[in-house]
Scaffold this motif. Structure first.
Motif, PDB file in Angstrom:
ATOM      1  N   ALA A 295       0.700  -1.613  -0.004  1.00 43.50           N
ATOM      2  CA  ALA A 295       0.153  -0.415   0.207  1.00 43.50           C
ATOM      3  C   ALA A 295       0.513   1.577  -0.383  1.00 43.50           C
ATOM      4  CB  ALA A 295      -1.042   0.398   1.156  1.00 43.50           C
TER       5      ALA A 295
ATOM      6  N   VAL B  42       3.197   8.843  -3.132  1.00 43.52           N
ATOM      7  CA  VAL B  42       2.923   7.419  -3.115  1.00 43.52           C
ATOM      8  C   VAL B  42       3.342   7.484  -5.060  1.00 43.52           C
ATOM      9  CG1 VAL B  42       1.099   5.879  -4.361  1.00 43.52           C
ATOM     10  CG2 VAL B  42       1.354   7.702  -2.517  1.00 43.52           C
TER      11      VAL B  42
ATOM     12  N   ARG C  14      -4.508   2.906  -0.648  1.00 44.32           N
ATOM     13  CA  ARG C  14      -3.323   3.467  -0.009  1.00 44.32           C
ATOM     14  C   ARG C  14      -3.220   3.309   1.535  1.00 44.32           C
ATOM     15  NH1 ARG C  14       0.748   2.851  -3.562  1.00 44.32           N
ATOM     16  NH2 ARG C  14       0.327   3.691  -5.976  1.00 44.32           N
TER      17      ARG C  14
END
Length: 225
Positions: free
Chosen positions: A104, A223, A183
């Motif tokens: 994640a 991310v 996430r």
């Protein structure tokens, strides 16, 4: 640890010690009380251990005189016992839960979208598709040690008969994939832990990791695209 597994492990340790310490045939083994103290288990477990060694032809048991060594262990008997299915499940819960949390955080958008597609796919070979989904998550951790460990654990997973619809992997896969897309490391970890326990035949629910779980995956990460 269940009693069966405990005496199995103690049996292996005692056989190893007999060989390493070169106990002579005919020697009396220590008392059950002494062996229990040596291996940190109950006398009941030692009783099961000695019975196992008697079945293997290594000792002779007498109610009055205790256990006597009648044969030196063969090298093949010193091999560490293969992990039980419950041990494999415990390891998978541990490693795959953390792998989901790592994925994640570190998985690329492309990798996580591919995981989502695997969750949506309806593959006739359930075991193969299940493995592909889990290995894809391990790959998305970008950690070679995690990937290698999970691949070895999956090599030990038996190919079982189809499971009831309520516990089939695909239902959980989609939930896990959506958490990865969000996430949500903590949610993905807990969902994966419960999924592995539910689909492995363990018949138990794994408690959620606490909110302040020490994993670095709980922090917000940049991310990768």
């Amino acid at each position: 640890m269940n009693p069966g597994r405990k005496y199995h492990q103690v049996s292996w340790r005692l056989i190893r010690d007999i060989a390493v310490e070169q106990w002579a045939v005919g020697v009396r083994l220590p008392t059950e009380k002494a062996l229990a103290l040596r291996y940190g288990v109950s006398r009941g477990t030692i009783g099961e251990t000695l019975t196992a060694l008697e079945v293997m032809g290594l000792v002779e048991l007498s109610r009055q005189r205790g256990a006597r060594l009648v044969r030196v262990p063969h090298p093949a008997q010193m091999i560490h016992p293969r992990p039980s299915q419950s041990e494999i499940t415990e390891a998978r819960v541990l490693f795959e839960g953390e792998a989901a949390a790592l994925a994640a955080v570190h998985g690329t958008r492309c990798e996580i979208e591919a995981i989502h597609e695997l969750a949506l796919a309806n593959h006739p070979d359930e075991h193969r598709s299940d493995r592909a989904f889990h290995i894809a998550i391990a790959q998305a951790t970008h950690n070679g040690a995690v990937l290698a460990t999970i691949e070895r654990l999956w090599d030990a997973v038996p190919i079982s008969a189809p499971q009831p619809i309520r516990s089939r992997p695909g239902h959980d896969h989609l939930s896990i994939a959506l958490l990865l897309l969000e996430r949500n490391a903590s949610g993905a970890r807990n969902a994966m832990r419960n999924h592995v326990a539910a689909t492995s035949g363990a018949g138990c629910q794994v408690p959620d990791a606490p909110p302040n779980h020490p994993s670095a995956c709980n922090r917000q990460a940049n991310v990768p695209k």
